[in-house]
Design a protein around this motif. Structure first.
Motif, PDB file in Angstrom:
ATOM      1  N   ASN A 138       0.836  -1.211   0.000  1.00  0.00           N
ATOM      2  CA  ASN A 138       0.000   0.000   0.000  1.00  0.00           C
ATOM      3  C   ASN A 138       0.865   1.253   0.000  1.00  0.00           C
ATOM      4  O   ASN A 138       0.603   2.211  -0.711  1.00  0.00           O
ATOM      5  CB  ASN A 138      -0.901   0.039   1.241  1.00  0.00           C
ATOM      6  CG  ASN A 138      -1.909  -1.084   1.227  1.00  0.00           C
ATOM      7  OD1 ASN A 138      -2.048  -1.765   0.218  1.00  0.00           O
ATOM      8  ND2 ASN A 138      -2.593  -1.278   2.325  1.00  0.00           N
ATOM      9  N   LYS A 139       1.909   1.208   0.837  1.00  0.00           N
ATOM     10  CA  LYS A 139       2.792   2.364   0.937  1.00  0.00           C
ATOM     11  C   LYS A 139       3.539   2.575  -0.390  1.00  0.00           C
ATOM     12  O   LYS A 139       3.609   3.687  -0.903  1.00  0.00           O
ATOM     13  CB  LYS A 139       3.788   2.106   2.071  1.00  0.00           C
ATOM     14  CG  LYS A 139       4.412   3.363   2.595  1.00  0.00           C
ATOM     15  CD  LYS A 139       5.255   3.071   3.805  1.00  0.00           C
ATOM     16  CE  LYS A 139       6.234   4.192   4.015  1.00  0.00           C
ATOM     17  NZ  LYS A 139       7.307   3.836   4.920  1.00  0.00           N
ATOM     18  N   SER A 142       1.407   4.135  -2.923  1.00  0.00           N
ATOM     19  CA  SER A 142       0.941   5.504  -2.691  1.00  0.00           C
ATOM     20  C   SER A 142       1.930   6.572  -3.188  1.00  0.00           C
ATOM     21  O   SER A 142       1.534   7.686  -3.471  1.00  0.00           O
ATOM     22  CB  SER A 142       0.648   5.713  -1.212  1.00  0.00           C
ATOM     23  OG  SER A 142       1.845   5.812  -0.497  1.00  0.00           O
ATOM     24  N   PHE A 143       3.215   6.232  -3.312  1.00  0.00           N
ATOM     25  CA  PHE A 143       4.163   7.243  -3.782  1.00  0.00           C
ATOM     26  C   PHE A 143       4.003   7.545  -5.262  1.00  0.00           C
ATOM     27  O   PHE A 143       3.620   6.684  -6.031  1.00  0.00           O
ATOM     28  CB  PHE A 143       5.608   6.793  -3.514  1.00  0.00           C
ATOM     29  CG  PHE A 143       5.951   6.804  -2.069  1.00  0.00           C
ATOM     30  CD1 PHE A 143       5.892   7.982  -1.360  1.00  0.00           C
ATOM     31  CD2 PHE A 143       6.282   5.643  -1.414  1.00  0.00           C
ATOM     32  CE1 PHE A 143       6.188   8.008  -0.018  1.00  0.00           C
ATOM     33  CE2 PHE A 143       6.575   5.659  -0.069  1.00  0.00           C
ATOM     34  CZ  PHE A 143       6.516   6.836   0.633  1.00  0.00           C
ATOM     35  N   ASN A 144       4.307   8.759  -5.592  1.00  0.00           N
ATOM     36  CA  ASN A 144       4.182   9.183  -6.979  1.00  0.00           C
ATOM     37  C   ASN A 144       5.423   8.778  -7.779  1.00  0.00           C
ATOM     38  O   ASN A 144       6.485   9.364  -7.623  1.00  0.00           O
ATOM     39  CB  ASN A 144       4.000  10.696  -7.020  1.00  0.00           C
ATOM     40  CG  ASN A 144       3.652  11.191  -8.396  1.00  0.00           C
ATOM     41  OD1 ASN A 144       3.973  10.542  -9.388  1.00  0.00           O
ATOM     42  ND2 ASN A 144       2.998  12.321  -8.461  1.00  0.00           N
ATOM     43  N   PHE A 145       5.283   7.748  -8.586  1.00  0.00           N
ATOM     44  CA  PHE A 145       6.390   7.310  -9.436  1.00  0.00           C
ATOM     45  C   PHE A 145       5.981   7.442 -10.895  1.00  0.00           C
ATOM     46  O   PHE A 145       6.187   6.535 -11.682  1.00  0.00           O
ATOM     47  CB  PHE A 145       6.774   5.861  -9.120  1.00  0.00           C
ATOM     48  CG  PHE A 145       7.739   5.728  -7.984  1.00  0.00           C
ATOM     49  CD1 PHE A 145       9.096   5.909  -8.181  1.00  0.00           C
ATOM     50  CD2 PHE A 145       7.296   5.431  -6.714  1.00  0.00           C
ATOM     51  CE1 PHE A 145       9.995   5.789  -7.130  1.00  0.00           C
ATOM     52  CE2 PHE A 145       8.180   5.312  -5.652  1.00  0.00           C
ATOM     53  CZ  PHE A 145       9.537   5.487  -5.869  1.00  0.00           C
TER      54      PHE A 145
ATOM     55  N   ARG B 232      10.087  11.637  -2.133  1.00  0.00           N
ATOM     56  CA  ARG B 232       9.007  11.296  -3.041  1.00  0.00           C
ATOM     57  C   ARG B 232       7.732  11.941  -2.532  1.00  0.00           C
ATOM     58  O   ARG B 232       7.541  12.064  -1.323  1.00  0.00           O
ATOM     59  CB  ARG B 232       8.748   9.789  -3.024  1.00  0.00           C
ATOM     60  CG  ARG B 232       9.606   8.980  -3.909  1.00  0.00           C
ATOM     61  CD  ARG B 232       9.138   8.949  -5.331  1.00  0.00           C
ATOM     62  NE  ARG B 232      10.304   8.677  -6.179  1.00  0.00           N
ATOM     63  CZ  ARG B 232      10.309   8.785  -7.485  1.00  0.00           C
ATOM     64  NH1 ARG B 232       9.235   9.170  -8.124  1.00  0.00           N
ATOM     65  NH2 ARG B 232      11.391   8.541  -8.176  1.00  0.00           N
ATOM     66  N   LEU B 233       6.855  12.326  -3.416  1.00  0.00           N
ATOM     67  CA  LEU B 233       5.557  12.836  -2.988  1.00  0.00           C
ATOM     68  C   LEU B 233       4.549  11.697  -3.012  1.00  0.00           C
ATOM     69  O   LEU B 233       4.748  10.710  -3.712  1.00  0.00           O
ATOM     70  CB  LEU B 233       5.093  13.929  -3.947  1.00  0.00           C
ATOM     71  CG  LEU B 233       5.940  15.199  -3.936  1.00  0.00           C
ATOM     72  CD1 LEU B 233       5.563  16.081  -5.106  1.00  0.00           C
ATOM     73  CD2 LEU B 233       5.768  15.960  -2.632  1.00  0.00           C
ATOM     74  N   GLY B 235       1.299  10.084  -4.316  1.00  0.00           N
ATOM     75  CA  GLY B 235       0.705  10.295  -5.634  1.00  0.00           C
ATOM     76  C   GLY B 235      -0.814  10.414  -5.640  1.00  0.00           C
ATOM     77  O   GLY B 235      -1.407  10.617  -6.672  1.00  0.00           O
TER      78      GLY B 235
END
Lengths: 377, 369
Positions: A138-139, A142-145, B232-233, B235
């Motif tokens: 989940n984590k 959630s990051f924007n990649f 990192r942001l 998303g």
């Protein structure tokens, strides 16, 4: 097609995956099902590479391919069963509470997998996929990649997720953000919840043929060519099984199988028992299953001999096969195989191993009785 | 390659970078520092793929080099050396040799190819803010970030640019904090969510010094002195928090912050551990705060003087949340703006300074009569 380099067999799987990429219609969740040791993880890695390095210039593609090959995040997140650390609680990350030793052991195993994609990672006490590993997904998600085209979440031995973990996975499995692809690998898709299975695109992997097994054994595990060819037909299409057979000293295993059968049919209980105990000195149910399997194969070979079908497994023991049939001509092979199979399946019910051994011997011996009675009258 | 550096200077540099080194990780490469010597600078970087820290120091070295060294080993050695000169030399067998007055230490290094690239953030959009102001904004808001991962966007702090100012927002669904720094205005509304880990590392790095912040679509980077901090942001989209802030809370109650805070501390001893409920019974200029633990048969109530305009009302809160909110009011007097016992309550400092605006929101709990 160089993307699929190194994979043996699985033509239809590769065709399907190639088409998915070509049509840019890759589903966000795939379920790779098939025997252990047919290259599911390996195919997943090659698939991840194909997705990400597609259309990249040569050098960049090589870098990305290498990162994926080495299981580097964020390109690939590798989820597998891990041991439970000391004082691990709800909030701990999957690796957080592992001892330094356990962490290093993981790295070692992972390195073996990196250098040999057909290797099966073995971590002591790792009996299920931890819920923390699923939370970690989940984590990760959630990051924007958005700078990376596809991020693959590869869940190996997915059936080892317990109910709680499977439920935790559901939400993301249904609607992951763009660029996330789940690949669940398992030999037992039926152990997964219906809700998980229905969210995945099923890709069935076939057992490998004997030449492919032999090639994998020589290329990836450095087994001698001759031996690899001998063991391949017995592997039932799985590299894992082939390696197990080799672990048990394959040549010896063949002889012992025949000995045990012969002694049992001939009512030489003492010799049969000692050969049996000798072989099962490690007390593992795996070995017991293996030898029962070998007996069944031997008996099918005898059946083939009777039916004049010359495609034997025990190719090196054809003479013995003939002698065996001469000596025990009246045995009802079908019945014997059926009984052995039943005994093999009773192993998992936690029955005393000695009891099973005795049962096998007496069952086999009893089959010769009518024949002997006939001889006496 | 060889260069000299003072152990104290190097220790300080490494201590800034070490928070980005993960302890247990599936990727062994991350437990290393990336050491780069280029154009007279020694640049040290570390990353756990979520955050990255980079800092550099002037050294005189003739050759350029890029290697990867076990982070904790190097840091512990340098830290324990005391004040001394260290000579660094690379040996041909992939060993980094550290020589001091009394000792020689060899550390194996490896090649940097596998070290993950730290994403570069373009410097098009630059924000300059004083370290103290940024620290205040973070201190005011970070406590309210959610710890549950089911709503990932709420596990971070929202940085929202607007014409009104830079808004910092954190919420976990039970309480919400919005802190506005009115000095930093932007004509375009933009949202960035910074993850919890980055916020906690950042708050430790901040000093009085000026901070430069750059945003890209995927990353944010903060330049604090000679440290570059990159994260990192998240998303996902931040929930529409504005829609939960009520506009018509006309019943206002003004109290001394210290008094109510100390009362709440005592009430938390008497409230049930599961619900942590505390009851506010408000009448004209009089507030009665009470809590009861039925399981243990204990209860308590206290009376506090207040200034209240509005209908008499009984409303319940969670003691832990009230306590958190009140400890972040930062003013002698606090105002509770209420509507009804089931609607969100706004808590504000009675006075706020010119360039900032603080709003704290607290959801009530249903009273079990």
């Amino acid at each position: 097609m160089q993307n699929w380099q190194g994979i043996y067999g699985q033509r239809s799987v590769i065709n399907t995956l190639t088409k998915l990429i070509e049509n840019s219609s890759v589903p966000h969740a795939l379920l790779f099902s098939g025997l252990s040791g047919v290259g599911k993880d390996f195919t997943a890695i090659r698939f991840a590479q194909a997705l990400n390095s597609n259309n990249l210039p040569g050098e960049e593609a090589a870098v990305v391919n290498n990162l994926i090959n080495n299981f580097n995040e964020p390109y690939i997140k590798y989820i597998l069963p891990l041991p439970r650390g000391k004082n691990e609680n709800e909030a701990s990350g999957p690796f957080e509470k592992l001892s330094a030793e356990e962490n290093e052991n993981y790295w070692e195993e992972l390195n073996k997998k990196i250098s040999n994609p057909y290797y099966k990672i073995q971590i002591p006490k790792a009996s299920n996929i931890k819920i923390s590993s699923i939370r970690d997904i989940n984590k990760f998600i959630s990051f924007n990649f958005s700078d990376i085209k596809y991020r693959i979440i590869l869940i190996s031995d997915a059936h080892l997720m317990n109910d709680e973990s499977q439920n935790a996975l559901l939400k993301n499995l249904e609607e992951p953000p763009a660029g996330i692809i789940f690949i669940l690998c398992t030999p037992y898709p039926n152990l997964l919840r219906e809700t998980i299975r229905s969210r995945c695109w099923l890709i069935p992997f076939q057992p490998l043929d004997k030449d492919e097994i032999a090639n994998i054994l020589t290329e990836y595990f450095h087994v001698e060519n001759e031996l690899a060819k001998d063991v391949a037909p017995f592997s039932a299409g799985s590299v894992t099984t082939a390696l197990k057979l080799l672990d048990h000293d394959f040549e010896l295993l063949l002889d012992k199988t025949i000995f045990i059968l012969r002694y049992s049919f001939g009512r030489k209980y003492h010799s049969a028992l000692s050969t049996f105990s000798d072989f099962l000195s490690d007390n593992s149910t795996e070995s017991l299953k293996l030898i029962i399997q070998m007996m069944i194969i031997w008996l099918t070979d005898v059946m083939k001999f009777r039916l004049n079908n010359r495609e034997y497994y025990f190719t090196k023991n054809v003479e013995t096969l003939e002698k065996f049939d001469n000596r025990f001509p009246g045995i009802d092979l079908q019945k014997t195989i059926f009984k052995l199979d039943k005994l093999a399946s009773s192993i998992q019910n936690n029955i005393n191993q000695n009891l099973i051994i005795l049962n096998i011997m007496f069952e086999l011996a009893s089959l010769t009785t009518p024949q002997m009675n006939k001889n006496m009258t | 390659m060889e260069f000299k550096v003072n152990s104290r200077i190097l220790e300080k540099l490494l201590s800034h970078i070490i928070p980005a080194v993960p302890t247990r990780t599936p990727m062994p490469i991350l437990e290393n520092f990336l050491f780069e010597i280029k154009e007279g600078y020694l640049k040290v970087s570390a990353t756990d793929l979520e955050i990255a820290l980079i800092s550099s120091v002037n050294v005189s070295a003739e050759e350029e080099i890029k290697i990867v060294i076990p982070a904790r080993l190097l840091y512990e050695v340098v830290r324990s050396l005391g004040d001394t000169q260290i000579l660094f030399e690379t040996e041909p067998n992939s060993k980094l040799k550290l020589t001091t007055e009394n000792g020689i230490y060899n550390i194996g290094f490896s090649s940097p190819e596998e070290f993950p690239a730290i994403p570069a953030v373009t410097k098009e959009k630059e924000i300059i803010i004083s370290g103290a102001e940024l620290k205040k904004a973070i201190d005011q808001t970070s406590f309210a970030m959610s710890k549950e991962d089911m709503r990932p966007s709420m596990t971070g702090t929202l940085f929202e640019f607007s014409e009104e100012g830079l808004r910092f927002v954190a919420t976990d669904g039970h309480r919400l904090v919005r802190y506005i720094n009115k000095k930093i205005k932007n004509h375009k509304e933009e949202q960035y969510i910074i993850p919890e880990k980055a916020i906690s590392v950042l708050s430790k790095l901040l000093t009085e010094d000026e901070v430069k912040i750059y945003f890209s679509k995927t990353n944010v980077s903060f330049y604090i002195g000679d440290i570059e901090f990159n994260s990192r942001l998240i998303g996902e989209k931040y929930p529409a928090y504005n829609s939960v802030i009520p506009l018509e809370n006309e019943n206002e109650m003004k109290l001394k912050t210290n008094e109510i805070l100390s009362t709440i501390k005592r009430m938390s001893l008497f409230s049930t551990t599961s619900s942590k409920q505390v009851k506010f019974t408000i009448e004209k200029n009089n507030l009665e705060v009470s809590a009861e633990d039925i399981d243990r048969g204990s209860n308590a109530k206290e009376k506090i003087e207040c200034m209240y305009k509005g209908e008499p009302m009984s409303i319940g809160f969670n003691t832990a949340y009230v306590h958190d909110i009140l400890s972040h009011v930062n003013n002698e007097e606090v105002i509770f703006k209420l509507h009804s016992p089931t609607k969100a309550c706004i808590v504000e400092p009675a006075k706020s300074s010119e360039n900032e605006d603080l709003l704290l929101l607290l959801m009530p709990v249903r009273l079990n009569n």
